[in-house]
Motif scaffolding. Structure first.
Motif, PDB file in Angstrom:
ATOM      1  N   GLU A 257     111.383  23.976 -31.403  1.00  0.00           N
ATOM      2  CA  GLU A 257     112.758  24.325 -31.041  1.00  0.00           C
ATOM      3  C   GLU A 257     113.512  24.895 -32.240  1.00  0.00           C
ATOM      4  OE1 GLU A 257     114.344  20.694 -29.586  1.00  0.00           O
ATOM      5  OE2 GLU A 257     113.269  20.779 -27.655  1.00  0.00           O
ATOM      6  N   VAL A 258     113.308  24.279 -33.416  1.00  0.00           N
ATOM      7  CA  VAL A 258     113.985  24.753 -34.628  1.00  0.00           C
ATOM      8  C   VAL A 258     113.481  26.141 -35.009  1.00  0.00           C
ATOM      9  CG1 VAL A 258     114.422  24.297 -37.073  1.00  0.00           C
ATOM     10  CG2 VAL A 258     114.377  22.402 -35.448  1.00  0.00           C
ATOM     11  N   ILE A 259     112.174  26.366 -34.871  1.00  0.00           N
ATOM     12  CA  ILE A 259     111.606  27.689 -35.156  1.00  0.00           C
ATOM     13  C   ILE A 259     112.256  28.735 -34.261  1.00  0.00           C
ATOM     14  CG2 ILE A 259     109.519  29.099 -34.978  1.00  0.00           C
ATOM     15  CD1 ILE A 259     107.926  26.585 -35.803  1.00  0.00           C
ATOM     16  N   GLU A 260     112.397  28.420 -32.994  1.00  0.00           N
ATOM     17  CA  GLU A 260     113.023  29.330 -32.032  1.00  0.00           C
ATOM     18  C   GLU A 260     114.469  29.626 -32.435  1.00  0.00           C
ATOM     19  OE1 GLU A 260     113.997  31.623 -28.678  1.00  0.00           O
ATOM     20  OE2 GLU A 260     112.003  30.933 -29.302  1.00  0.00           O
ATOM     21  N   GLU A 261     115.203  28.567 -32.826  1.00  0.00           N
ATOM     22  CA  GLU A 261     116.613  28.715 -33.176  1.00  0.00           C
ATOM     23  C   GLU A 261     116.803  29.523 -34.455  1.00  0.00           C
ATOM     24  OE1 GLU A 261     117.893  24.711 -33.511  1.00  0.00           O
ATOM     25  OE2 GLU A 261     117.694  24.261 -31.372  1.00  0.00           O
ATOM     26  N   THR A 262     116.036  29.189 -35.476  1.00  0.00           N
ATOM     27  CA  THR A 262     116.258  29.799 -36.793  1.00  0.00           C
ATOM     28  C   THR A 262     115.701  31.205 -36.906  1.00  0.00           C
ATOM     29  OG1 THR A 262     114.242  28.742 -37.654  1.00  0.00           O
ATOM     30  CG2 THR A 262     116.321  27.563 -37.963  1.00  0.00           C
ATOM     31  N   SER A 263     114.689  31.535 -36.099  1.00  0.00           N
ATOM     32  CA  SER A 263     114.094  32.881 -36.172  1.00  0.00           C
ATOM     33  C   SER A 263     114.555  33.783 -35.036  1.00  0.00           C
ATOM     34  CB  SER A 263     112.566  32.787 -36.160  1.00  0.00           C
ATOM     35  OG  SER A 263     112.076  32.437 -34.872  1.00  0.00           O
ATOM     36  N   ASN A 264     115.421  33.251 -34.184  1.00  0.00           N
ATOM     37  CA  ASN A 264     115.851  34.013 -33.012  1.00  0.00           C
ATOM     38  C   ASN A 264     114.663  34.502 -32.179  1.00  0.00           C
ATOM     39  OD1 ASN A 264     118.691  33.867 -33.305  1.00  0.00           O
ATOM     40  ND2 ASN A 264     118.603  35.419 -34.903  1.00  0.00           N
ATOM     41  N   GLY A 265     113.639  33.660 -32.131  1.00  0.00           N
ATOM     42  CA  GLY A 265     112.476  33.990 -31.321  1.00  0.00           C
ATOM     43  C   GLY A 265     111.457  34.887 -31.988  1.00  0.00           C
ATOM     44  N   ALA A 266     111.704  35.288 -33.232  1.00  0.00           N
ATOM     45  CA  ALA A 266     110.780  36.198 -33.913  1.00  0.00           C
ATOM     46  C   ALA A 266     109.492  35.499 -34.339  1.00  0.00           C
ATOM     47  CB  ALA A 266     111.449  36.814 -35.133  1.00  0.00           C
ATOM     48  N   ASP A 267     109.591  34.219 -34.724  1.00  0.00           N
ATOM     49  CA  ASP A 267     108.424  33.450 -35.146  1.00  0.00           C
ATOM     50  C   ASP A 267     107.911  32.604 -33.990  1.00  0.00           C
ATOM     51  OD1 ASP A 267     108.806  34.561 -37.606  1.00  0.00           O
ATOM     52  OD2 ASP A 267     109.587  32.745 -38.555  1.00  0.00           O
ATOM     53  N   ILE A 268     106.607  32.387 -33.970  1.00  0.00           N
ATOM     54  CA  ILE A 268     105.960  31.688 -32.869  1.00  0.00           C
ATOM     55  C   ILE A 268     105.260  30.444 -33.392  1.00  0.00           C
ATOM     56  CG2 ILE A 268     104.190  31.898 -31.083  1.00  0.00           C
ATOM     57  CD1 ILE A 268     104.682  34.973 -31.297  1.00  0.00           C
ATOM     58  N   PRO A 269     105.482  29.261 -32.781  1.00  0.00           N
ATOM     59  CA  PRO A 269     104.770  28.047 -33.194  1.00  0.00           C
ATOM     60  C   PRO A 269     103.265  28.246 -33.049  1.00  0.00           C
ATOM     61  CG  PRO A 269     106.631  27.491 -31.768  1.00  0.00           C
ATOM     62  CD  PRO A 269     106.451  28.985 -31.688  1.00  0.00           C
ATOM     63  N   ALA A 270     102.574  28.334 -34.160  1.00  0.00           N
ATOM     64  CA  ALA A 270     101.162  28.752 -34.123  1.00  0.00           C
ATOM     65  C   ALA A 270     100.236  27.684 -33.581  1.00  0.00           C
ATOM     66  CB  ALA A 270     100.720  29.168 -35.528  1.00  0.00           C
ATOM     67  N   TRP A 271     100.588  26.410 -33.750  1.00  0.00           N
ATOM     68  CA  TRP A 271      99.704  25.358 -33.271  1.00  0.00           C
ATOM     69  C   TRP A 271      99.641  25.351 -31.748  1.00  0.00           C
ATOM     70  CZ3 TRP A 271     104.551  24.645 -35.180  1.00  0.00           C
ATOM     71  CH2 TRP A 271     105.481  23.968 -34.375  1.00  0.00           C
ATOM     72  N   GLU A 272     100.676  25.831 -31.090  1.00  0.00           N
ATOM     73  CA  GLU A 272     100.658  25.890 -29.625  1.00  0.00           C
ATOM     74  C   GLU A 272      99.729  26.992 -29.132  1.00  0.00           C
ATOM     75  OE1 GLU A 272     105.229  24.275 -28.849  1.00  0.00           O
ATOM     76  OE2 GLU A 272     104.709  26.358 -28.381  1.00  0.00           O
ATOM     77  N   GLU A 273      99.625  28.059 -29.908  1.00  0.00           N
ATOM     78  CA  GLU A 273      98.818  29.207 -29.525  1.00  0.00           C
ATOM     79  C   GLU A 273      97.393  29.129 -30.030  1.00  0.00           C
ATOM     80  OE1 GLU A 273      98.270  32.959 -27.696  1.00  0.00           O
ATOM     81  OE2 GLU A 273     100.027  31.645 -27.634  1.00  0.00           O
ATOM     82  N   PHE A 274      97.231  28.615 -31.276  1.00  0.00           N
ATOM     83  CA  PHE A 274      95.922  28.675 -31.927  1.00  0.00           C
ATOM     84  C   PHE A 274      95.327  27.304 -32.286  1.00  0.00           C
ATOM     85  CE2 PHE A 274      98.144  32.648 -32.957  1.00  0.00           C
ATOM     86  CZ  PHE A 274      97.220  33.585 -32.495  1.00  0.00           C
ATOM     87  N   GLY A 275      96.011  26.206 -31.962  1.00  0.00           N
ATOM     88  CA  GLY A 275      95.487  24.889 -32.267  1.00  0.00           C
ATOM     89  C   GLY A 275      96.035  24.333 -33.568  1.00  0.00           C
ATOM     90  N   ARG A 276      95.616  23.119 -33.893  1.00  0.00           N
ATOM     91  CA  ARG A 276      96.168  22.389 -35.036  1.00  0.00           C
ATOM     92  C   ARG A 276      95.930  23.106 -36.350  1.00  0.00           C
ATOM     93  NH1 ARG A 276      97.817  17.198 -36.438  1.00  0.00           N
ATOM     94  NH2 ARG A 276      97.236  16.488 -38.539  1.00  0.00           N
ATOM     95  N   LYS A 277      94.721  23.645 -36.570  1.00  0.00           N
ATOM     96  CA  LYS A 277      94.426  24.356 -37.819  1.00  0.00           C
ATOM     97  C   LYS A 277      93.298  25.355 -37.613  1.00  0.00           C
ATOM     98  CE  LYS A 277      91.089  21.096 -39.826  1.00  0.00           C
ATOM     99  NZ  LYS A 277      90.742  20.326 -41.028  1.00  0.00           N
TER     100      LYS A 277
END
Length: 277
Positions: A257-277
């Motif tokens: 949620e913070v990533i979404e807020e601070t980047s205005n949607g430009a950055d994407i939570p990578a663990w949701e898309e590509f896994g933990r590491k």
């Protein structure tokens, strides 16, 4: 190389008095453990939220701020910091190959698309023949920038090269002048060039909003995997329980949620898309 970084809070004195960087930390009190995290620039909004939650678990996360991409891995390698969070996997792989080191990713953070920015034009179609475009000069980000210019149909590069350089440009129909600069200088050069390829973090530090100010933004797809940003540690600390707690605190719905807020949607939570590491 002369160190140019500044240490936030009381990190400098902690290094001197306690020999930090061993994962045990320099406790502010008998209960808390201190972890030094190397970052680039001053944009720590996402980490600030993680920092607060870690404090509730007895972990004091302290930032060590660097100004150049060449610095945080050297500090991690030497044990001056415990973790760093500034680079993507391809950058780390290249560093390990060049330096013979064995730094590892212990957690994915964000996918931060590279962008083309300009103070001179508002659309790539406005680029004139011979226009000057600035790109980062390090191997991985420079190669990524050239791939972005190819995706934008400005140049054609040798597809067989993982990290292409300007010598791998096969076609340049507009005779564009590609100027290589230290990554932190690409944003500052905007007034002097026709367009500049800028890393997301550097863009934000310069007051730019990637999804609003970029005239062309890197698409996110299966080819993005090497450019997922990570938390890095020394190989021997890969399973350190405290460091794994840092990863756990980062990879949460709240952080997304913070990533979404601070980047205005430009950055994407990578663990949701590509896994933990």
């Amino acid at each position: 190389m002369k160190r140019k970084w500044r240490l936030s809070l009381v990190v400098a004195s902690l290094f001197i008095l306690a020999g930090c960087g061993n994962g045990e930390g320099s406790a502010d009190n008998e209960e808390n453990t201190t972890v030094q995290l190397g970052v680039i620039g001053a944009d720590t909004d996402v980490w600030d939220d993680v920092q607060e939650r870690l404090a509730d678990d007895g972990i004091d996360l302290e930032y060590v701020e660097f100004t150049e991409y060449s610095q945080p891995n050297r500090a991690l390698e030497s044990g001056d910091i415990d973790l760093n969070s500034f680079q993507h996997q391809d950058f780390l792989d290249n560093y390990n190959e060049e330096r013979g080191t064995d730094l590892v990713s212990i957690g994915n953070t964000v996918n931060a698309p590279l962008g083309i920015y300009s103070e001179q034009i508002t659309d790539l179609n406005e680029l004139e023949d011979g226009a000057e475009i600035a790109i980062p000069d390090d191997v991985t980000n420079g190669g990524r920038a050239l791939k972005l210019l190819q995706t934008a149909d400005l140049i054609t590069i040798d597809e067989e090269v993982q990290n292409p350089t300007t010598s791998d440009i096969i076609e340049n129909p507009q005779d564009l002048e590609i100027t290589e600069l230290e990554a932190s200088q690409t944003a500052r050069a905007m007034e002097d060039v026709d367009a500049s390829v800028i890393n997301s973090g550097m863009a934000v530090d310069s007051g730019l909003l990637p999804d609003e100010d970029a005239i062309y933004l890197e698409p996110v797809d299966d080819t993005s995997r090497p450019y997922v940003n990570i938390i890095a540690a020394r190989k021997e600390d890969e399973d350190n329980e405290v460091y794994q707690q840092v990863v756990d605190a980062y990879q949460t719905e709240r952080t997304a949620e913070v990533i979404e807020e601070t980047s205005n949607g430009a950055d994407i939570p990578a663990w949701e898309e590509f896994g933990r590491k």
